[in-house]
Scaffold this active site. Structure first.
Site, PDB file in Angstrom:
ATOM      1  N   CYS A   1      -9.138  -7.735  -3.029  1.00 60.98           N
ATOM      2  CA  CYS A   1      -8.574  -8.231  -1.780  1.00 60.98           C
ATOM      3  C   CYS A   1      -7.436  -8.848  -1.954  1.00 60.98           C
ATOM      4  O   CYS A   1      -6.912  -9.017  -1.063  1.00 60.98           O
ATOM      5  CB  CYS A   1     -10.051  -8.368  -1.303  1.00 60.98           C
ATOM      6  SG  CYS A   1     -11.000  -9.467  -2.842  1.00 60.98           S
TER       7      CYS A   1
ATOM      8  N   ARG B   1     -10.798 -19.750   9.785  1.00 60.85           N
ATOM      9  CA  ARG B   1     -11.468 -19.033   8.960  1.00 60.85           C
ATOM     10  C   ARG B   1     -11.659 -20.453   8.532  1.00 60.85           C
ATOM     11  O   ARG B   1     -10.782 -21.705   7.965  1.00 60.85           O
ATOM     12  CB  ARG B   1     -10.169 -18.545   7.721  1.00 60.85           C
ATOM     13  CG  ARG B   1     -10.143 -19.000   6.594  1.00 60.85           C
ATOM     14  CD  ARG B   1      -8.643 -18.586   5.276  1.00 60.85           C
ATOM     15  NE  ARG B   1      -9.390 -17.551   5.820  1.00 60.85           N
ATOM     16  CZ  ARG B   1      -8.275 -16.760   4.284  1.00 60.85           C
ATOM     17  NH1 ARG B   1      -7.780 -16.938   3.474  1.00 60.85           N
ATOM     18  NH2 ARG B   1      -8.736 -15.410   4.106  1.00 60.85           N
TER      19      ARG B   1
ATOM     20  N   ASP C   1     -13.408  -9.126  -7.200  1.00 61.30           N
ATOM     21  CA  ASP C   1     -12.322 -10.006  -6.034  1.00 61.30           C
ATOM     22  C   ASP C   1     -12.157 -10.845  -7.612  1.00 61.30           C
ATOM     23  O   ASP C   1     -12.710 -10.833  -8.439  1.00 61.30           O
ATOM     24  CB  ASP C   1     -13.691 -10.820  -5.214  1.00 61.30           C
ATOM     25  CG  ASP C   1     -12.918 -11.565  -4.693  1.00 61.30           C
ATOM     26  OD1 ASP C   1     -11.772 -11.588  -4.655  1.00 61.30           O
ATOM     27  OD2 ASP C   1     -13.569 -12.017  -3.479  1.00 61.30           O
TER      28      ASP C   1
ATOM     29  N   HIS D   1     -16.323 -11.598   4.822  1.00 62.01           N
ATOM     30  CA  HIS D   1     -15.535 -11.502   5.835  1.00 62.01           C
ATOM     31  C   HIS D   1     -14.719  -9.699   5.475  1.00 62.01           C
ATOM     32  O   HIS D   1     -14.575  -9.460   4.888  1.00 62.01           O
ATOM     33  CB  HIS D   1     -14.237 -11.790   3.626  1.00 62.01           C
ATOM     34  CG  HIS D   1     -12.809 -11.425   4.089  1.00 62.01           C
ATOM     35  ND1 HIS D   1     -11.968 -11.918   5.042  1.00 62.01           N
ATOM     36  CD2 HIS D   1     -12.166 -12.523   2.674  1.00 62.01           C
ATOM     37  CE1 HIS D   1     -10.912 -12.119   4.925  1.00 62.01           C
ATOM     38  NE2 HIS D   1     -10.579 -12.258   3.986  1.00 62.01           N
TER      39      HIS D   1
ATOM     40  N   ARG E   1      -4.710  -4.406   6.332  1.00 60.66           N
ATOM     41  CA  ARG E   1      -5.406  -5.473   6.781  1.00 60.66           C
ATOM     42  C   ARG E   1      -4.716  -5.539   8.971  1.00 60.66           C
ATOM     43  O   ARG E   1      -5.526  -5.701   9.540  1.00 60.66           O
ATOM     44  CB  ARG E   1      -5.174  -6.644   6.454  1.00 60.66           C
ATOM     45  CG  ARG E   1      -5.888  -7.551   5.114  1.00 60.66           C
ATOM     46  CD  ARG E   1      -7.704  -7.166   5.080  1.00 60.66           C
ATOM     47  NE  ARG E   1      -7.156  -8.586   6.111  1.00 60.66           N
ATOM     48  CZ  ARG E   1      -7.787 -10.043   5.946  1.00 60.66           C
ATOM     49  NH1 ARG E   1      -7.358 -10.376   4.068  1.00 60.66           N
ATOM     50  NH2 ARG E   1      -7.870 -10.554   6.087  1.00 60.66           N
TER      51      ARG E   1
ATOM     52  N   GLN F   1     -11.613  -8.512   6.276  1.00 56.31           N
ATOM     53  CA  GLN F   1     -11.209  -7.627   4.659  1.00 56.31           C
ATOM     54  C   GLN F   1     -12.201  -6.102   4.624  1.00 56.31           C
ATOM     55  O   GLN F   1     -11.340  -6.039   4.296  1.00 56.31           O
ATOM     56  CB  GLN F   1     -11.367  -8.063   3.747  1.00 56.31           C
ATOM     57  CG  GLN F   1     -11.264  -7.602   2.239  1.00 56.31           C
ATOM     58  CD  GLN F   1      -9.623  -7.655   1.762  1.00 56.31           C
ATOM     59  OE1 GLN F   1      -8.981  -8.931   2.096  1.00 56.31           O
ATOM     60  NE2 GLN F   1      -9.476  -6.884   1.362  1.00 56.31           N
TER      61      GLN F   1
HETATM   62  N1   CP Z   1      -7.417 -11.071   1.252  1.00 46.80           N
HETATM   63  C1   CP Z   1      -7.097 -12.262   1.577  1.00 46.80           C
HETATM   64  O1   CP Z   1      -8.657 -12.718   2.811  1.00 46.80           O
HETATM   65  O2   CP Z   1      -6.691 -12.641   1.338  1.00 46.80           O
HETATM   66  P1   CP Z   1      -6.185 -14.504   1.936  1.00 46.80           P
HETATM   67  O3   CP Z   1      -6.371 -14.907   1.330  1.00 46.80           O
HETATM   68  O4   CP Z   1      -4.554 -14.484   1.573  1.00 46.80           O
HETATM   69  O5   CP Z   1      -5.854 -13.705   3.585  1.00 46.80           O
END
Ligand code: CP
Length: 306
Positions: free
Chosen positions: A262, A107, A222, A134, A290, A137
């Site tokens: 998300c 990430r 989002d 992402h 997830r 997701q």
């Molecule tokens: N949706 C998502 O990626 O959540 P986090 O940022 O908490 O990992």
């Protein structure tokens, strides 16, 4: 060349590395793993590095728990814990990771960082969120729709709000899966018009949220102020205010339509509290999914060892 990226190594950087058939199979497998979470030991004896240069709740929890359920060992590395923070190159980091672990998730901000790490890795590299994408997701999003409706082909999903990395991945993987994706954003916040997802579904861009949700089976949004956008919070909230998912917007969609998000959410901004905690959403299933979707992904990226 010792340590060079191995031919045949599969990465998951933007999601469309998967074929339509692989995506369908992955989602079917994720539902099996959801029904029997301890049925697979695909990662027995394997370690998986998870590099977080940005905060996370869902991604970290779901990958750590999922890798454990598959019999593997997650190694979480936060920003500043690698020599990368002191200038070690991505190439050298990739070469060392490739000698120690079976796969690595990242990430970070720049997509170029992920691409360079993958270019020098002989193990699978997967995207746990970058500035533009992402895809993990999106796997959970599609799994949640398929679980709810029994299909993805021809399902209309309307995303309202900021054209984020989440919207882009949803468009790319949704169209690949045969969905009709409609995205409504205010001027200046839209996805790039030159985004051309490939697949049997379709992508349409709108400015009017009511036009986008007409006939939609699923509504999605989002946050209005993503990580890194805090400096422009006031103008973002003003521009995006008409793009909230609330009961009236759900009423304008197809009968039985439900909301996805998300997370993390800001109730009262992009989604009303009534919808977030009410009966017309599958958001908390989506958060759980997830783990199941990512376990199926790891099985695909890491086939059984000899
Ligand atoms: N949706 C998502 O990626 O959540 P986090 O940022 O908490 O990992």
């Amino acid at each position: 060349m010792p340590g060079a990226a191995a031919t045949g190594t599969r990465h998951f950087l933007i999601g469309t590395e998967l074929s339509r058939e692989e995506l369908d199979a992955l989602l079917a497998r994720a539902l099996e793993l959801k029904a029997a979470p301890l049925c697979s030991d695909a990662l027995a004896g394997a370690s998986v590095a998870l590099i977080f240069e940005k905060p996370s709740t869902r991604t970290r929890l779901s990958f750590e728990a999922g890798i454990h359920e598959l019999g593997g060992h997650p190694i979480v590395l936060r920003a500043g814990e690698l020599q990368l923070a002191r200038g070690e190159s991505l190439r050298d980091t990739a070469l060392v990771l490739s000698r120690q672990v079976a796969a690595v998730g990242v990430r970070t901000g720049p997509d170029e960082m992920l691409a360079e790490l993958a270019a020098h890795s002989s193990i699978p590299v997967f995207n746990m969120l970058t500035a533009l994408h992402h895809p993990c997701q999106a796997l959970a999003d599609l799994l949640t729709v398929r679980e709810a409706l029994g299909r993805l082909d021809g399902v209309r999903l309307a995303y309202v709000g900021d054209g984020t990395n989440v919207a882009r991945s949803l468009a790319l993987l949704g169209v690949l899966a045969g969905m009709e994706i409609a995205i409504a954003s205010p001027p200046g916040y839209a996805l790039a018009e030159d985004l051309e997802p490939s697949g049997e579904g379709s992508l349409t861009l709108h400015t009017d949220p009511r036009e986008a949700v007409r006939g939609a089976d699923v509504l999605y949004t989002d946050v209005w102020v993503s990580m890194g956008d805090e400096h422009a919070a006031r103008e973002r909230r003003a521009a995006l205010a008409p793009y909230r998912i609330d009961e009236p917007l759900l009423d304008a969609a197809a009968p039985g339509a439900f909301a996805l998000h998300c997370l993390p959410a800001h109730p009262g901004e992009e989604i009303s509290e009534e919808v977030l905690y009410g009966a017309r959403q599958r958001i908390w299933d989506q958060a759980e999914n997830r783990r199941h979707a990512q376990k199926a992904l790891l099985e695909l990226l890491l086939p059984p060892r000899e």
